[in-house]
Design an enzyme around this catalytic site. Structure first.
Site, PDB file in Angstrom:
ATOM      1  N   ASP A 192       4.673 -12.731  -1.265  1.00 23.63           N
ATOM      2  CA  ASP A 192       5.534 -13.533  -0.395  1.00 23.63           C
ATOM      3  C   ASP A 192       5.748 -14.862  -1.106  1.00 23.63           C
ATOM      4  O   ASP A 192       4.832 -15.676  -1.210  1.00 23.63           O
ATOM      5  CB  ASP A 192       4.867 -13.749   0.969  1.00 23.63           C
ATOM      6  CG  ASP A 192       5.733 -14.543   1.940  1.00 23.63           C
ATOM      7  OD1 ASP A 192       6.698 -15.195   1.495  1.00 23.63           O
ATOM      8  OD2 ASP A 192       5.439 -14.516   3.147  1.00 23.63           O
ATOM      9  N   HIS A 248      -5.759   1.244   1.984  1.00 26.20           N
ATOM     10  CA  HIS A 248      -6.232   2.155   0.949  1.00 26.20           C
ATOM     11  C   HIS A 248      -7.254   3.145   1.502  1.00 26.20           C
ATOM     12  O   HIS A 248      -7.347   4.284   1.027  1.00 26.20           O
ATOM     13  CB  HIS A 248      -6.850   1.363  -0.210  1.00 26.20           C
ATOM     14  CG  HIS A 248      -5.833   0.767  -1.127  1.00 26.20           C
ATOM     15  ND1 HIS A 248      -5.960   0.770  -2.502  1.00 26.20           N
ATOM     16  CD2 HIS A 248      -4.653   0.150  -0.868  1.00 26.20           C
ATOM     17  CE1 HIS A 248      -4.912   0.180  -3.047  1.00 26.20           C
ATOM     18  NE2 HIS A 248      -4.104  -0.220  -2.074  1.00 26.20           N
ATOM     19  N   ASP A 249      -8.030   2.745   2.490  1.00 25.01           N
ATOM     20  CA  ASP A 249      -8.989   3.660   3.105  1.00 25.01           C
ATOM     21  C   ASP A 249      -8.267   4.688   3.964  1.00 25.01           C
ATOM     22  O   ASP A 249      -8.477   5.901   3.811  1.00 25.01           O
ATOM     23  CB  ASP A 249      -9.996   2.887   3.958  1.00 25.01           C
ATOM     24  CG  ASP A 249     -11.039   3.807   4.580  1.00 25.01           C
ATOM     25  OD1 ASP A 249     -11.630   4.616   3.832  1.00 25.01           O
ATOM     26  OD2 ASP A 249     -11.261   3.729   5.804  1.00 25.01           O
ATOM     27  N   VAL A 254      -6.190   7.680   2.419  1.00 21.65           N
ATOM     28  CA  VAL A 254      -6.905   8.702   1.649  1.00 21.65           C
ATOM     29  C   VAL A 254      -7.910   9.378   2.572  1.00 21.65           C
ATOM     30  O   VAL A 254      -8.953   8.816   2.892  1.00 21.65           O
ATOM     31  CB  VAL A 254      -7.622   8.087   0.432  1.00 21.65           C
ATOM     32  CG1 VAL A 254      -8.364   9.171  -0.345  1.00 21.65           C
ATOM     33  CG2 VAL A 254      -6.630   7.381  -0.477  1.00 21.65           C
ATOM     34  N   HIS A 292       2.385  -7.344   3.017  1.00 21.23           N
ATOM     35  CA  HIS A 292       2.595  -8.053   1.750  1.00 21.23           C
ATOM     36  C   HIS A 292       2.985  -9.512   1.968  1.00 21.23           C
ATOM     37  O   HIS A 292       3.284 -10.215   1.009  1.00 21.23           O
ATOM     38  CB  HIS A 292       3.666  -7.341   0.921  1.00 21.23           C
ATOM     39  CG  HIS A 292       3.220  -6.022   0.376  1.00 21.23           C
ATOM     40  ND1 HIS A 292       4.080  -5.108  -0.197  1.00 21.23           N
ATOM     41  CD2 HIS A 292       1.983  -5.457   0.320  1.00 21.23           C
ATOM     42  CE1 HIS A 292       3.388  -4.039  -0.584  1.00 21.23           C
ATOM     43  NE2 HIS A 292       2.126  -4.227  -0.276  1.00 21.23           N
ATOM     44  N   THR A 327       5.456 -18.267   1.794  1.00 24.68           N
ATOM     45  CA  THR A 327       4.182 -18.616   2.443  1.00 24.68           C
ATOM     46  C   THR A 327       3.138 -17.549   2.097  1.00 24.68           C
ATOM     47  O   THR A 327       2.782 -16.738   2.942  1.00 24.68           O
ATOM     48  CB  THR A 327       4.351 -18.722   3.971  1.00 24.68           C
ATOM     49  OG1 THR A 327       4.870 -17.473   4.472  1.00 24.68           O
ATOM     50  CG2 THR A 327       5.285 -19.858   4.342  1.00 24.68           C
ATOM     51  N   ASN A 368      -7.700   1.419  -6.821  1.00 25.12           N
ATOM     52  CA  ASN A 368      -8.744   0.752  -6.044  1.00 25.12           C
ATOM     53  C   ASN A 368      -9.627  -0.190  -6.862  1.00 25.12           C
ATOM     54  O   ASN A 368     -10.512  -0.851  -6.301  1.00 25.12           O
ATOM     55  CB  ASN A 368      -9.644   1.786  -5.353  1.00 25.12           C
ATOM     56  CG  ASN A 368      -8.932   2.498  -4.222  1.00 25.12           C
ATOM     57  OD1 ASN A 368      -7.959   1.990  -3.667  1.00 25.12           O
ATOM     58  ND2 ASN A 368      -9.405   3.692  -3.890  1.00 25.12           N
ATOM     59  N   ASP A 396       2.966 -13.995   8.409  1.00 26.42           N
ATOM     60  CA  ASP A 396       4.166 -14.325   9.178  1.00 26.42           C
ATOM     61  C   ASP A 396       5.312 -13.439   8.705  1.00 26.42           C
ATOM     62  O   ASP A 396       5.105 -12.530   7.895  1.00 26.42           O
ATOM     63  CB  ASP A 396       4.517 -15.818   9.049  1.00 26.42           C
ATOM     64  CG  ASP A 396       4.729 -16.244   7.594  1.00 26.42           C
ATOM     65  OD1 ASP A 396       4.946 -15.360   6.728  1.00 26.42           O
ATOM     66  OD2 ASP A 396       4.670 -17.457   7.315  1.00 26.42           O
ATOM     67  N   ARG A 446      -5.460  -4.785   2.535  1.00 28.97           N
ATOM     68  CA  ARG A 446      -5.339  -3.795   1.459  1.00 28.97           C
ATOM     69  C   ARG A 446      -6.447  -2.748   1.562  1.00 28.97           C
ATOM     70  O   ARG A 446      -6.200  -1.554   1.381  1.00 28.97           O
ATOM     71  CB  ARG A 446      -5.392  -4.506   0.108  1.00 28.97           C
ATOM     72  CG  ARG A 446      -5.077  -3.601  -1.073  1.00 28.97           C
ATOM     73  CD  ARG A 446      -4.750  -4.414  -2.306  1.00 28.97           C
ATOM     74  NE  ARG A 446      -4.428  -3.556  -3.417  1.00 28.97           N
ATOM     75  CZ  ARG A 446      -5.120  -3.507  -4.562  1.00 28.97           C
ATOM     76  NH1 ARG A 446      -6.158  -4.302  -4.733  1.00 28.97           N
ATOM     77  NH2 ARG A 446      -4.755  -2.702  -5.531  1.00 28.97           N
TER      78      ARG A 446
END
Length: 331
Positions: free
Chosen positions: A242, A68-69, A72, A189, A245, A93, A250, A64
């Site tokens: 998810d 996010h870096d 932007v 995700h 799992t 953030n 995966d 994440r």
């Protein structure tokens, strides 16, 4: 220059740049820190942090953070800068984690080779190592980025969970990422959680219909109703992205969205939309998901990077370097 010599030079450049992308390349730091292998230092700190701090969600946190870096103003570690109006203070953030781990890696590297490794490269290398910890496959990370010196919350404009597939494709294209890259990157995700406030409308009032999102499976609807009550004044509960799992990197995320078990609207829609559903189908049946996910992460790491004399290599990832004072002003 003779034709023979010119041919030798061309061949040398082709071989030398076989693993390059612009000024980024695999092994950028090789031989630049004495006998120290920079990537080994990063991996050791990530592994130690995982064991000693007992933080099992490092993969989700760093995936994440990198996304996010990079989305932007490019992959310049601007998300790491402290400040009252920095990117850290933007609403999307506020729940980003992993800063202390990046600090620990930077401290270990500075002890070995001061001022050598950028914070932007640390994010990319540490994320790769976290992916491996989460059950993913090793992929070569290109390095050679430099750090940005501007971080403003007002610059943060990340895609919402309700973005349409077509708009998402356009957004990723603006970062030189294809719709294939987009789908694989959304596969990040496969680890992590989301707060009920991000998807509660899908449970109780989808598109102002007063009912649930019809694309959601009955099983998931019952699950989310139990976890996310219609009215909750004090708590914003979480649910794994998810459902099968949630701690493993995966392709089960893609298997679940095919069954209607996508928690976020955009996650579910990529399995249904004509523009992307065939890609999802291919991933479900592809045993080489790990390699292609790694390739997409490498492409993400190329977004709007600073290279050569641009930016700086920060001494601390949380603050820009002090400029030396010279007579007549600051340099």
């Amino acid at each position: 220059m003779s034709k023979a010599l010119a041919l030798v030079v061309v061949l040398f450049l082709v071989l030398f740049c076989e693993k390059c992308y612009g000024e980024l390349r695999v092994g950028f730091y090789e031989g630049k820190c004495g006998l120290t292998n920079v990537e080994d230092v990063v991996q050791n700190v990530v592994n130690t942090w995982h064991i000693e701090k007992k933080e099992k969600d490092i993969p989700a946190a760093l995936l994440r953070m990198q996304f996010h870096d990079c989305f932007v103003k490019g992959c310049d570690a601007s998300i790491l800068l402290d400040g009252f109006i920095s990117e850290k203070q933007a609403v999307p953030n506020l729940s980003v984690r992993g800063y202390e781990l990046i600090d620990a890696i930077k401290e270990a590297l500075e002890a070995k080779c001061q001022g050598l490794v950028s914070c932007a490269d640390i994010i990319s290398m540490a994320t790769r190592d976290a992916v491996v910890l989460g059950g993913g496959k090793w992929y070569d990370v290109e390095t050679g980025r430099r750090d940005g010196n501007v971080s403003l919350a007002s610059n943060v404009n990340l895609p919402a969970a309700t973005i349409s597939v077509s708009d998402s494709i356009k957004l990723f294209a603006s970062k030189s990422l294809s719709q294939y890259d987009m789908v694989y990157l959304l596969g990040g995700h496969t680890v992590g959680i989301a707060r009920c406030s991000l998807f509660k409308d899908r449970i109780y009032n989808f598109n102002n219909t007063g009912g649930p999102d019809p694309s959601m499976s009955p099983w998931l609807l019952a699950e989310l109703k139990g976890k996310c009550p219609r009215i909750s004044l004090f708590f914003d509960n979480t649910y794994p992205l998810d459902v099968k799992t949630p701690s493993l990197v995966d392709n089960s995320f893609f298997q679940e969205i095919k069954r209607g078990n996508g928690v976020l609207q955009i996650d579910q829609q990529i399995a249904l939309d004509e523009l992307t559903k065939n890609i999802v189908d291919d991933i479900v049946s592809d045993p080489d998901f790990y390699t292609k996910f790694g390739e997409a992460m490498v492409k993400l790491g190329r977004v709007e990077v600073l290279i050569d004399g641009q930016g700086e290599v920060r001494k601390s990832c949380r603050v820009v370097n002090e400029k030396p004072f010279i007579f007549g002003g600051f340099h």
